[in-house]
Design a protein around this motif. Structure first.
Motif, short mmCIF file in Angstrom:
data_model
loop_
_atom_site.label_atom_id
_atom_site.label_comp_id
_atom_site.label_asym_id
_atom_site.label_seq_id
_atom_site.Cartn_x
_atom_site.Cartn_y
_atom_site.Cartn_z
N CYS A 130 0.78 -1.25 0.00
CA CYS A 130 0.00 0.00 0.00
C CYS A 130 0.80 1.28 0.00
N PRO A 134 3.39 5.72 -7.66
CA PRO A 134 2.31 6.04 -8.60
C PRO A 134 0.93 6.04 -7.94
N GLN A 135 0.77 5.14 -6.97
CA GLN A 135 -0.51 5.04 -6.28
C GLN A 135 -0.82 6.31 -5.49
N LEU A 138 -2.17 8.96 -7.77
CA LEU A 138 -3.59 8.73 -8.06
C LEU A 138 -4.45 9.19 -6.90
N GLU A 139 -3.95 8.90 -5.69
CA GLU A 139 -4.73 9.23 -4.50
C GLU A 139 -4.88 10.75 -4.36
N PHE A 142 -7.55 11.92 -6.88
CA PHE A 142 -8.96 11.59 -6.68
C PHE A 142 -9.46 11.84 -5.27
N LEU A 143 -8.58 11.83 -4.29
CA LEU A 143 -9.06 12.00 -2.92
C LEU A 143 -8.45 13.21 -2.22
N ARG A 146 -4.45 16.30 1.27
CA ARG A 146 -4.50 16.11 2.73
C ARG A 146 -4.85 14.67 3.08
N PHE A 147 -5.82 14.13 2.37
CA PHE A 147 -6.23 12.74 2.57
C PHE A 147 -5.05 11.80 2.34
N MET A 150 -2.17 12.17 5.03
CA MET A 150 -2.53 11.64 6.32
C MET A 150 -2.58 10.11 6.31
N ARG A 151 -3.19 9.58 5.25
CA ARG A 151 -3.29 8.12 5.19
C ARG A 151 -1.89 7.51 5.02
N MET B 1 1.61 5.71 -13.14
CA MET B 1 2.19 4.73 -14.05
C MET B 1 1.20 3.59 -14.28
N PHE B 97 -9.01 4.15 -7.04
CA PHE B 97 -9.01 5.55 -6.62
C PHE B 97 -10.09 6.38 -7.31
N THR B 121 -5.94 -2.08 -0.53
CA THR B 121 -4.55 -2.22 -0.96
C THR B 121 -3.74 -3.07 0.01
N MET B 158 -9.02 9.04 10.65
CA MET B 158 -9.18 10.00 9.56
C MET B 158 -10.59 10.58 9.54
N LEU B 162 -10.36 14.56 9.66
CA LEU B 162 -10.68 15.28 8.41
C LEU B 162 -12.15 15.71 8.37
#
Lengths: 187, 162
Positions: A130, A134-135, A138-139, A142-143, A146-147, A150-151, B1, B97, B121, B158, B162
């Motif tokens: 996780c 690249p991930q 993407l995060e 789309f999210l 800040r999200f 923090m994650r 990627m 995502f 994930t 979270m 948040l």
């Protein structure tokens, strides 16, 4: 030795049996719900394609790894004595943009047999699963930033904690030798 | 990627390492290939299991069904249920995502989204047979179990912050 060999044969037989049962299940589901059939086939096909493109390369890379990398080296940098720097290295190795999680397991077993500590193996796998550059991009997209941030920090923290717990709880001898890919047998 | 770029990168890397090894020491290169082949034969049934399981799960859980289902849940039950859903599902992050982004905009709680992304994930029930085979039952179950608890906590935290 013979007992071990027959044990191994039996376990692989059992695995093939499970594969057959799963296929029968898939065929049954597909014939009961014809509308689901193309989606099942398509998803199975896309995973197969993914594996065909990535797995051979990863396996050869592992073979090369075990031919070149000495046990003492892995022990030194990822073993029990490596401490915080070992954890950092495991995090970094896991976060490199590489293939899906299932290719990490044989790699982890190889590292284990070369003397990496259980906590570092666990950190490596969790990071591989996780924390991927690249991930994270993407995060963000789309999210939100800040999200993601923090994650990410919470994930790194938990990866390390889980690794430390695993090291504490599991006896080192528990990792199977004869069932894993057995790279060390050649060295 | 994208996957194909990753695949190209890995294959190029492997090929160049193999070529270099071949020129330095042919025996070692041959040995590496033999090992790769043996490992492949050993993990083949586990891989087939993963393929069929993923086909079944993705075939049955469409994105529409999923979002409707997630939307109907809240609180700790919501966290638990989404956590379980994320554990069982196996969605590549390229799809996951955008999907969760849509869910967030549709009003699903942040904590639920975080739990879902994290279990999606971090934990793979589908890949569990492979992990057990390579690293042992106790290691695999403990690592995945702890990850599940951690994912719930991450989602909860979270959701609070948040």
């Amino acid at each position: 030795m013979t007992a071990k060999t027959s044990d191994k044969k039996q376990s692989s037989l059992r695995e093939w049996l499970i594969v057959m049962l799963l296929m029968i299940l898939a065929i049954t589901v597909g014939s009961i719900f014809p509308d689901v059939r193309p989606r099942i086939l398509q998803s199975a096909w896309s995973v197969t394609r993914e594996m065909v493109f990535i797995l051979p390369a990863v396996l050869i890379l592992m073979g090369l790894f075990s031919v070149w990398v000495k046990k003492e080296m892995v022990e030194k940098y990822l073993g029990k004595a490596a401490g915080g720097r070992g954890i950092m290295l495991a995090l970094f190795l896991g976060a490199l943009p590489t293939g899906p999680l299932y290719v990490a397991f044989p790699l982890a077993a190889g590292l284990r047999q070369k003397g990496a500590s259980l906590s570092n193996i666990s950190v490596f796998l969790t990071a591989w699963a996780c924390i991927k550059i690249p991930q994270e991009l993407l995060e963000i997209q789309f999210l939100g930033f800040r999200f993601m941030l923090m994650r990410l920090s919470l994930t790194i923290l938990t990866a390390v904690i889980i690794g430390l717990i695993v090291e504490r709880v599991i006896p080192a001898a528990d990792i199977p030798k004869e069932y894993s890919t057995g790279l060390t047998r050649f060295i | 990627m994208s996957l194909s770029e990753t695949a190209i990168l890995i294959n190029l890397l492997t090929l160049s390492c193999l070529v270099v090894t071949w020129f330095i020491n042919r025996n070692k290169a041959r040995q590496a290939l033999v090992m790769a082949w043996r490992s492949f034969m050993k993990i083949l049934p586990s891989i087939l299991m993963v393929v069929v399981l993923i086909g079944l799960i993705l075939g049955l859980a469409t994105p529409e069904r999923l979002s409707a289902w997630l939307n109907a849940r809240s609180g700790w039950t919501g966290l638990l249920v989404t956590g379980l859903a994320g554990t069982i599902l196996h969605i590549p992050s390229i799809i996951a995502f955008p999907l969760t982004g849509t869910l967030l905009k549709a009003g699903v709680a942040v904590g639920i989204i975080a739990t879902f992304v994290t279990t999606l994930t971090m934990i793979g029930v589908v890949t569990l047979p492979l992990e057990i085979r390579e690293l042992g039952k106790r290691f695999a179950l403990l690592r995945n179990g702890l990850s599940f608890v951690a994912a719930l906590l991450i989602g909860w935290l979270m959701g609070m912050i948040l």
